[in-house]
Design a protein around this motif. Sequence first.
Motif, PDB file in Angstrom:
ATOM      1  N   ILE A   1     -45.487  50.367   9.584  1.00  0.00           N
ATOM      2  CA  ILE A   1     -46.002  48.988  10.833  1.00  0.00           C
ATOM      3  C   ILE A   1     -45.028  48.266  11.297  1.00  0.00           C
ATOM      4  CG2 ILE A   1     -47.089  46.659  10.386  1.00  0.00           C
ATOM      5  CD1 ILE A   1     -47.768  48.991   7.565  1.00  0.00           C
ATOM      6  N   THR A   2     -44.911  48.020  12.945  1.00  0.00           N
ATOM      7  CA  THR A   2     -43.773  47.712  13.238  1.00  0.00           C
ATOM      8  C   THR A   2     -44.323  46.765  13.921  1.00  0.00           C
ATOM      9  OG1 THR A   2     -43.178  49.919  13.886  1.00  0.00           O
ATOM     10  CG2 THR A   2     -42.416  48.629  14.863  1.00  0.00           C
ATOM     11  N   MET A   3     -43.979  44.916  13.754  1.00  0.00           N
ATOM     12  CA  MET A   3     -44.281  44.105  14.923  1.00  0.00           C
ATOM     13  C   MET A   3     -42.833  43.310  15.751  1.00  0.00           C
ATOM     14  SD  MET A   3     -45.886  41.464  11.232  1.00  0.00           S
ATOM     15  CE  MET A   3     -46.519  43.060  10.350  1.00  0.00           C
TER      16      MET A   3
ATOM     17  N   ASP B   1     -40.603  45.671  10.143  1.00  0.00           N
ATOM     18  CA  ASP B   1     -41.009  46.911  10.221  1.00  0.00           C
ATOM     19  C   ASP B   1     -41.247  47.591   9.015  1.00  0.00           C
ATOM     20  OD1 ASP B   1     -41.456  49.867  11.219  1.00  0.00           O
ATOM     21  OD2 ASP B   1     -39.131  50.473  10.966  1.00  0.00           O
ATOM     22  N   LYS B   2     -42.138  48.453   8.374  1.00  0.00           N
ATOM     23  CA  LYS B   2     -42.413  49.412   7.031  1.00  0.00           C
ATOM     24  C   LYS B   2     -42.936  49.455   7.343  1.00  0.00           C
ATOM     25  CE  LYS B   2     -44.414  47.282   2.260  1.00  0.00           C
ATOM     26  NZ  LYS B   2     -44.545  46.720   1.434  1.00  0.00           N
ATOM     27  N   THR B   3     -42.743  50.828   6.158  1.00  0.00           N
ATOM     28  CA  THR B   3     -43.440  51.831   5.891  1.00  0.00           C
ATOM     29  C   THR B   3     -44.004  51.513   4.610  1.00  0.00           C
ATOM     30  OG1 THR B   3     -42.002  53.126   7.327  1.00  0.00           O
ATOM     31  CG2 THR B   3     -43.325  54.431   5.860  1.00  0.00           C
ATOM     32  N   ILE B   4     -45.289  52.086   4.599  1.00  0.00           N
ATOM     33  CA  ILE B   4     -46.263  52.693   3.218  1.00  0.00           C
ATOM     34  C   ILE B   4     -46.802  53.743   3.475  1.00  0.00           C
ATOM     35  CG2 ILE B   4     -48.151  52.132   2.208  1.00  0.00           C
ATOM     36  CD1 ILE B   4     -49.203  49.778   3.494  1.00  0.00           C
ATOM     37  N   TYR B   5     -45.375  54.225   1.449  1.00  0.00           N
ATOM     38  CA  TYR B   5     -45.887  56.232   1.770  1.00  0.00           C
ATOM     39  C   TYR B   5     -46.978  56.514   1.300  1.00  0.00           C
ATOM     40  CZ  TYR B   5     -41.009  54.832   2.761  1.00  0.00           C
ATOM     41  OH  TYR B   5     -39.565  54.783   3.239  1.00  0.00           O
ATOM     42  N   GLU B   6     -47.444  57.917   1.723  1.00  0.00           N
ATOM     43  CA  GLU B   6     -48.368  58.234   0.900  1.00  0.00           C
ATOM     44  C   GLU B   6     -48.689  58.346  -0.922  1.00  0.00           C
ATOM     45  OE1 GLU B   6     -48.957  62.901   2.086  1.00  0.00           O
ATOM     46  OE2 GLU B   6     -46.528  62.679   1.974  1.00  0.00           O
ATOM     47  N   PHE B   7     -49.883  59.075  -0.824  1.00  0.00           N
ATOM     48  CA  PHE B   7     -49.805  58.011  -2.636  1.00  0.00           C
ATOM     49  C   PHE B   7     -49.806  57.196  -2.911  1.00  0.00           C
ATOM     50  CE2 PHE B   7     -48.000  62.839  -1.427  1.00  0.00           C
ATOM     51  CZ  PHE B   7     -49.962  63.938  -1.925  1.00  0.00           C
ATOM     52  N   ASN B   8     -49.335  55.881  -2.738  1.00  0.00           N
ATOM     53  CA  ASN B   8     -49.673  54.733  -2.564  1.00  0.00           C
ATOM     54  C   ASN B   8     -51.241  54.633  -2.532  1.00  0.00           C
ATOM     55  OD1 ASN B   8     -47.310  53.694  -2.975  1.00  0.00           O
ATOM     56  ND2 ASN B   8     -46.820  53.158  -0.777  1.00  0.00           N
TER      57      ASN B   8
END
Length: 123
Positions: free
Chosen positions: A117-119, A47-54
């Motif tokens: 993103i979740t796997m 489980d991972k989050t890519i945050y806005e403004f990246n």
Amino acid sequence: MHPMKLLGTVCCLALALCRVEANRPAIANPSVIEFGTADAALVQCFDKTIYEFNRSPSAVSFISPKNINYVKVETLKPGLNGGVAAEITSGAIKKPNIVISLTEPAKRLLFRSNIRITMFCEK
């Protein structure tokens, strides 16, 4: 202002707003992209989050001791911020490793929304 003029002005404004909304382009990318098939027997393994403004594009990779059978990529603020474009660039579903490339749909330099993103892997 005369009540009839006020009513006419309000109707014209409402009609103009409806025409603007109808001409707005549709979002080309969905807010949720799935690879594989969801199954209740699978266990969440990433489980991972890519945050806005990246920066966009970005890649997420994961190596698991078990096969990765289902991947879900979702925009956490869909709507005006659009969706996300995602593709598997290395590895595959039902294999232990995968690399997913994420891109802002409008080809902007920064993501306009958080992306999760979740796997899910075999038990």
